[in-house]
Design a protein around this motif. Structure first.
Motif, PDB file in Angstrom:
ATOM      1  N   TRP A 155      40.903  -6.380 -20.774  1.00 37.14           N
ATOM      2  CA  TRP A 155      40.186  -5.990 -21.988  1.00 37.14           C
ATOM      3  C   TRP A 155      39.705  -4.545 -21.893  1.00 37.14           C
ATOM      4  O   TRP A 155      39.680  -3.816 -22.895  1.00 37.14           O
ATOM      5  CB  TRP A 155      39.007  -6.923 -22.247  1.00 37.14           C
ATOM      6  N   LYS A 156      39.323  -4.110 -20.686  1.00 39.52           N
ATOM      7  CA  LYS A 156      38.942  -2.705 -20.506  1.00 39.52           C
ATOM      8  C   LYS A 156      40.147  -1.798 -20.749  1.00 39.52           C
ATOM      9  O   LYS A 156      40.032  -0.745 -21.426  1.00 39.52           O
ATOM     10  CB  LYS A 156      38.406  -2.503 -19.087  1.00 39.52           C
ATOM     11  N   LEU A 157      41.309  -2.160 -20.232  1.00 35.86           N
ATOM     12  CA  LEU A 157      42.522  -1.384 -20.481  1.00 35.86           C
ATOM     13  C   LEU A 157      42.854  -1.362 -21.961  1.00 35.86           C
ATOM     14  O   LEU A 157      43.235  -0.316 -22.514  1.00 35.86           O
ATOM     15  CB  LEU A 157      43.692  -1.984 -19.688  1.00 35.86           C
ATOM     16  N   ASP A 158      42.686  -2.505 -22.626  1.00 35.20           N
ATOM     17  CA  ASP A 158      42.949  -2.574 -24.061  1.00 35.20           C
ATOM     18  C   ASP A 158      42.048  -1.603 -24.824  1.00 35.20           C
ATOM     19  O   ASP A 158      42.504  -0.877 -25.714  1.00 35.20           O
ATOM     20  CB  ASP A 158      42.720  -4.013 -24.548  1.00 35.20           C
ATOM     21  N   ALA A 159      40.756  -1.561 -24.466  1.00 35.47           N
ATOM     22  CA  ALA A 159      39.830  -0.636 -25.118  1.00 35.47           C
ATOM     23  C   ALA A 159      40.239   0.807 -24.878  1.00 35.47           C
ATOM     24  O   ALA A 159      40.166   1.650 -25.785  1.00 35.47           O
ATOM     25  CB  ALA A 159      38.415  -0.879 -24.618  1.00 35.47           C
ATOM     26  N   ASP A 160      40.674   1.109 -23.653  1.00 37.32           N
ATOM     27  CA  ASP A 160      41.110   2.468 -23.337  1.00 37.32           C
ATOM     28  C   ASP A 160      42.334   2.862 -24.163  1.00 37.32           C
ATOM     29  O   ASP A 160      42.436   4.003 -24.647  1.00 37.32           O
ATOM     30  CB  ASP A 160      41.436   2.588 -21.849  1.00 37.32           C
ATOM     31  N   LEU A 161      43.264   1.936 -24.342  1.00 42.40           N
ATOM     32  CA  LEU A 161      44.469   2.222 -25.121  1.00 42.40           C
ATOM     33  C   LEU A 161      44.136   2.430 -26.599  1.00 42.40           C
ATOM     34  O   LEU A 161      44.699   3.309 -27.260  1.00 42.40           O
ATOM     35  CB  LEU A 161      45.475   1.077 -24.956  1.00 42.40           C
ATOM     36  N   VAL A 162      43.211   1.616 -27.122  1.00 37.26           N
ATOM     37  CA  VAL A 162      42.776   1.793 -28.512  1.00 37.26           C
ATOM     38  C   VAL A 162      42.124   3.163 -28.683  1.00 37.26           C
ATOM     39  O   VAL A 162      42.398   3.883 -29.649  1.00 37.26           O
ATOM     40  CB  VAL A 162      41.817   0.665 -28.932  1.00 37.26           C
ATOM     41  N   ASP A 163      41.273   3.541 -27.742  1.00 33.21           N
ATOM     42  CA  ASP A 163      40.619   4.842 -27.826  1.00 33.21           C
ATOM     43  C   ASP A 163      41.632   5.982 -27.771  1.00 33.21           C
ATOM     44  O   ASP A 163      41.540   6.955 -28.531  1.00 33.21           O
ATOM     45  CB  ASP A 163      39.605   5.000 -26.689  1.00 33.21           C
ATOM     46  N   ALA A 164      42.591   5.867 -26.855  1.00 30.74           N
ATOM     47  CA  ALA A 164      43.591   6.920 -26.717  1.00 30.74           C
ATOM     48  C   ALA A 164      44.414   7.077 -27.995  1.00 30.74           C
ATOM     49  O   ALA A 164      44.795   8.192 -28.371  1.00 30.74           O
ATOM     50  CB  ALA A 164      44.502   6.617 -25.527  1.00 30.74           C
ATOM     51  N   GLN A 165      44.684   5.984 -28.669  1.00 28.93           N
ATOM     52  CA  GLN A 165      45.480   6.027 -29.889  1.00 28.93           C
ATOM     53  C   GLN A 165      44.675   6.519 -31.083  1.00 28.93           C
ATOM     54  O   GLN A 165      45.150   7.323 -31.886  1.00 28.93           O
ATOM     55  CB  GLN A 165      46.034   4.634 -30.183  1.00 28.93           C
ATOM     56  N   PHE A 166      43.440   6.038 -31.224  1.00 20.63           N
ATOM     57  CA  PHE A 166      42.738   6.192 -32.494  1.00 20.63           C
ATOM     58  C   PHE A 166      41.494   7.090 -32.469  1.00 20.63           C
ATOM     59  O   PHE A 166      41.023   7.489 -33.530  1.00 20.63           O
ATOM     60  CB  PHE A 166      42.314   4.818 -33.018  1.00 20.63           C
ATOM     61  N   ARG A 167      40.928   7.376 -31.295  1.00 21.65           N
ATOM     62  CA  ARG A 167      39.623   8.033 -31.295  1.00 21.65           C
ATOM     63  C   ARG A 167      39.637   9.383 -32.005  1.00 21.65           C
ATOM     64  O   ARG A 167      38.802   9.649 -32.876  1.00 21.65           O
ATOM     65  CB  ARG A 167      39.109   8.202 -29.868  1.00 21.65           C
ATOM     66  N   GLU A 168      40.580  10.235 -31.658  1.00 25.60           N
ATOM     67  CA  GLU A 168      40.584  11.563 -32.261  1.00 25.60           C
ATOM     68  C   GLU A 168      40.937  11.538 -33.740  1.00 25.60           C
ATOM     69  O   GLU A 168      40.263  12.205 -34.545  1.00 25.60           O
ATOM     70  CB  GLU A 168      41.498  12.492 -31.473  1.00 25.60           C
ATOM     71  N   PRO A 169      41.991  10.806 -34.161  1.00 25.22           N
ATOM     72  CA  PRO A 169      42.238  10.723 -35.609  1.00 25.22           C
ATOM     73  C   PRO A 169      41.053  10.163 -36.385  1.00 25.22           C
ATOM     74  O   PRO A 169      40.704  10.661 -37.459  1.00 25.22           O
ATOM     75  CB  PRO A 169      43.462   9.804 -35.708  1.00 25.22           C
ATOM     76  N   LEU A 170      40.413   9.126 -35.836  1.00 25.48           N
ATOM     77  CA  LEU A 170      39.262   8.533 -36.516  1.00 25.48           C
ATOM     78  C   LEU A 170      38.127   9.539 -36.638  1.00 25.48           C
ATOM     79  O   LEU A 170      37.549   9.722 -37.718  1.00 25.48           O
ATOM     80  CB  LEU A 170      38.796   7.288 -35.763  1.00 25.48           C
ATOM     81  N   ASN A 171      37.798  10.200 -35.549  1.00 27.54           N
ATOM     82  CA  ASN A 171      36.666  11.126 -35.581  1.00 27.54           C
ATOM     83  C   ASN A 171      36.948  12.373 -36.402  1.00 27.54           C
ATOM     84  O   ASN A 171      36.021  12.971 -36.961  1.00 27.54           O
ATOM     85  CB  ASN A 171      36.257  11.485 -34.152  1.00 27.54           C
ATOM     86  N   HIS A 172      38.205  12.752 -36.501  1.00 25.89           N
ATOM     87  CA  HIS A 172      38.563  13.859 -37.397  1.00 25.89           C
ATOM     88  C   HIS A 172      38.182  13.510 -38.835  1.00 25.89           C
ATOM     89  O   HIS A 172      37.560  14.329 -39.537  1.00 25.89           O
ATOM     90  CB  HIS A 172      40.062  14.137 -37.291  1.00 25.89           C
ATOM     91  N   HIS A 173      38.511  12.324 -39.254  1.00 26.73           N
ATOM     92  CA  HIS A 173      38.181  11.906 -40.621  1.00 26.73           C
ATOM     93  C   HIS A 173      36.686  11.652 -40.784  1.00 26.73           C
ATOM     94  O   HIS A 173      36.117  11.946 -41.844  1.00 26.73           O
ATOM     95  CB  HIS A 173      38.976  10.657 -40.986  1.00 26.73           C
ATOM     96  N   ARG A 174      36.042  11.116 -39.758  1.00 27.17           N
ATOM     97  CA  ARG A 174      34.597  10.876 -39.853  1.00 27.17           C
ATOM     98  C   ARG A 174      33.838  12.200 -39.999  1.00 27.17           C
ATOM     99  O   ARG A 174      32.869  12.277 -40.758  1.00 27.17           O
ATOM    100  CB  ARG A 174      34.110  10.108 -38.611  1.00 27.17           C
ATOM    101  N   ALA A 175      34.290  13.209 -39.303  1.00 28.15           N
ATOM    102  CA  ALA A 175      33.639  14.515 -39.431  1.00 28.15           C
ATOM    103  C   ALA A 175      33.744  15.038 -40.858  1.00 28.15           C
ATOM    104  O   ALA A 175      32.791  15.620 -41.399  1.00 28.15           O
ATOM    105  CB  ALA A 175      34.269  15.496 -38.445  1.00 28.15           C
ATOM    106  N   ALA A 176      34.906  14.817 -41.490  1.00 27.44           N
ATOM    107  CA  ALA A 176      35.083  15.259 -42.874  1.00 27.44           C
ATOM    108  C   ALA A 176      34.156  14.520 -43.826  1.00 27.44           C
ATOM    109  O   ALA A 176      33.808  15.042 -44.896  1.00 27.44           O
ATOM    110  CB  ALA A 176      36.539  15.067 -43.290  1.00 27.44           C
ATOM    111  N   LEU A 177      33.735  13.299 -43.432  1.00 27.08           N
ATOM    112  CA  LEU A 177      32.810  12.512 -44.255  1.00 27.08           C
ATOM    113  C   LEU A 177      31.355  12.743 -43.868  1.00 27.08           C
ATOM    114  O   LEU A 177      30.447  12.124 -44.435  1.00 27.08           O
ATOM    115  CB  LEU A 177      33.133  11.018 -44.123  1.00 27.08           C
ATOM    116  N   GLY A 178      31.135  13.611 -42.896  1.00 31.10           N
ATOM    117  CA  GLY A 178      29.776  13.875 -42.451  1.00 31.10           C
ATOM    118  C   GLY A 178      29.199  12.778 -41.577  1.00 31.10           C
ATOM    119  O   GLY A 178      27.974  12.626 -41.497  1.00 31.10           O
ATOM    120  N   LEU A 179      30.070  12.010 -40.892  1.00 28.31           N
ATOM    121  CA  LEU A 179      29.633  10.892 -40.061  1.00 28.31           C
ATOM    122  C   LEU A 179      29.712  11.271 -38.588  1.00 28.31           C
ATOM    123  O   LEU A 179      30.558  12.076 -38.185  1.00 28.31           O
ATOM    124  CB  LEU A 179      30.507   9.657 -40.325  1.00 28.31           C
ATOM    125  N   PRO A 180      28.869  10.697 -37.748  1.00 25.33           N
ATOM    126  CA  PRO A 180      28.894  11.015 -36.313  1.00 25.33           C
ATOM    127  C   PRO A 180      30.141  10.457 -35.637  1.00 25.33           C
ATOM    128  O   PRO A 180      30.804   9.552 -36.148  1.00 25.33           O
ATOM    129  CB  PRO A 180      27.622  10.347 -35.780  1.00 25.33           C
TER     130      PRO A 180
END
Length: 399
Positions: A155-180
């Motif tokens: 499950w820890k590996l699964d979380a790491d893989l999800v983060d590697a795939q999605f963290r930066e794209p997600l946070n790029h869009h969150r920044a555009a919405l003014g979200l942390p």
């Protein structure tokens, strides 16, 4: 009037439970709109029910029916593109809505959209195996490596893989919405109180877990469609047949033929569902899209891919099952639950043989299995979507 946005991305097994919830919400006076892949069958389904449909992302059937499996790089790009598509569509779809309910890990953008809109967010999954627990390993995810470590490590590996795939794209869009920024994407998507839309007898959430899970029961609708005349005639012309079908997922090579041959060797007639794989065994009665709720009541056994919807429908009908999944998503989990509940047998589609499938069918056809399947069928609940609709609306009214 209360307005709810529902969203998922996947096959029919992902869409139909949300359709069930939509109908129950509407029966309680709410307005509903629904985001799905832009496949024609989903558009027609929602149009026929007068549910406002919002297409998001590319068609899913083309992805499932590709002549060659996509590479890991192609799957990764597909996932990132889907996040972009969600952020481009969901904000306008959520405008004027009072809550956002999503199904599936692919809904990476949804919680951010709800957060920006200031509306409640509910994440739902259709199988306990999709939620972190030391009692089970995470389900296999296309394009990502599998581990043989203990469940907690996996499950820890699964979380790491999800983060590697999605963290930066997600946070790029969150920044555009003014979200942390979000650091743990999987936990962010799941929320701290996810819902589990699965029957508590067939797929219970293990007790004593840190994660607070709301199990509502499976989300199903009553299908009133009559069976086609030629199918009705076939059923009336002999003893109950065996059903062979693999839904939106093509079976491993040989499995469908072995299932037919094993059934006939035991004196049973056979029905084959074409499904999205477009199975075509020339010597069999071939089915298109028919009412499984009515059909399964007329069968002697169901051989299938381990999809949640098929497992629940067969269990409710009290008919024994043989689940032969390929290793993808929650299908292996549901296959294991078929065996664990004593309502049939399970095989790994990748390692199944003609002989092992025949042996599994013998288990399903045994009198003890049939008796157990009937007993379980009498206990399967049908009020899951109604429970969820009331829970959602009551929570909104309290606020």
């Amino acid at each position: 009037m209360t307005r709810i946005l529902l969203s998922t991305y996947g096959t029919r097994g992902d869409v139909e439970p949300l359709v069930a919830l939509a109908l129950e919400l509407r029966a309680l006076g709410a307005e509903v709109r629904m985001c799905t892949p832009p496949d024609e069958e989903f558009e027609q389904r929602l149009a026929g029910l007068e549910i406002d449909a919002v297409p998001v992302g590319p068609p899913i059937r083309a992805l499932m029916n590709g002549t060659t499996p996509p590479s890991a790089a192609e799957i990764s790009r597909y996932r990132t593109d889907l996040v972009d598509a969600q952020f481009s569509v969901l904000p306008s779809a959520a405008a004027g809505c009072d809550a956002l309910v999503v199904a599936g890990l692919a809904q990476v953008a949804a919680r951010s959209v709800a957060e920006a809109a200031g509306i409640p967010y509910v994440y739902v999954t259709y199988a306990a195996v999709n939620l972190p627990s030391p009692h089970h390993a995470p389900p296999p995810r296309s394009g990502w490596p599998e581990s043989q470590a203990d469940n907690t490590t996996r499950w820890k590996l699964d979380a790491d893989l999800v983060d590697a795939q999605f963290r930066e794209p997600l946070n790029h869009h969150r920044a555009a919405l003014g979200l942390p920024r979000v650091t743990a994407v999987r936990d962010h998507v799941y929320s701290d109180r996810p819902w589990l839309a699965a029957d508590p007898l067939l797929g219970p959430w293990p007790p004593g877990q840190d994660l607070e899970v709301v199990q509502t029961g499976a989300w199903t609708t009553v299908d009133e469609r009559p069976l086609p005349a030629d199918l009705t005639d076939f059923l009336a012309a002999g003893p109950p047949p065996v059903y062979v079908g693999f839904g939106s997922i093509g079976p491993a090579p040989g499995v469908a033929r072995w299932a037919v041959d094993a059934s006939r060797a035991r004196g049973h007639r056979v029905l084959v569902s074409r499904g999205w794989a477009d199975l075509d065994l020339d010597d069999c009665f071939a089915l298109g899209d028919v009412n499984h709720q009515r059909l399964f009541d007329e069968l002697t056994a169901v051989i299938h891919h381990g999809g949640a919807g098929t497992v629940h429908t067969a269990a409710k009908a009290g008919v024994p099952q043989v689940a032969v999944p390929i290793q993808v998503g929650d299908n292996p989990y549901w296959a294991g639950q078929v065996a664990a509940c004593g309502v049939g047998a399970a095989l790994d589609g990748r390692t199944a043989t003609r002989e092992s499938l025949a042996a599994a069918l013998d288990v399903a056809l045994a009198p003890a299995t049939r008796d157990r399947a009937k007993a379980v069928g009498a206990e399967i609940r049908t009020d899951g979507a109604r429970n969820a609709a009331r829970l959602l609306l009551n929570g909104l009214y309290e606020h």
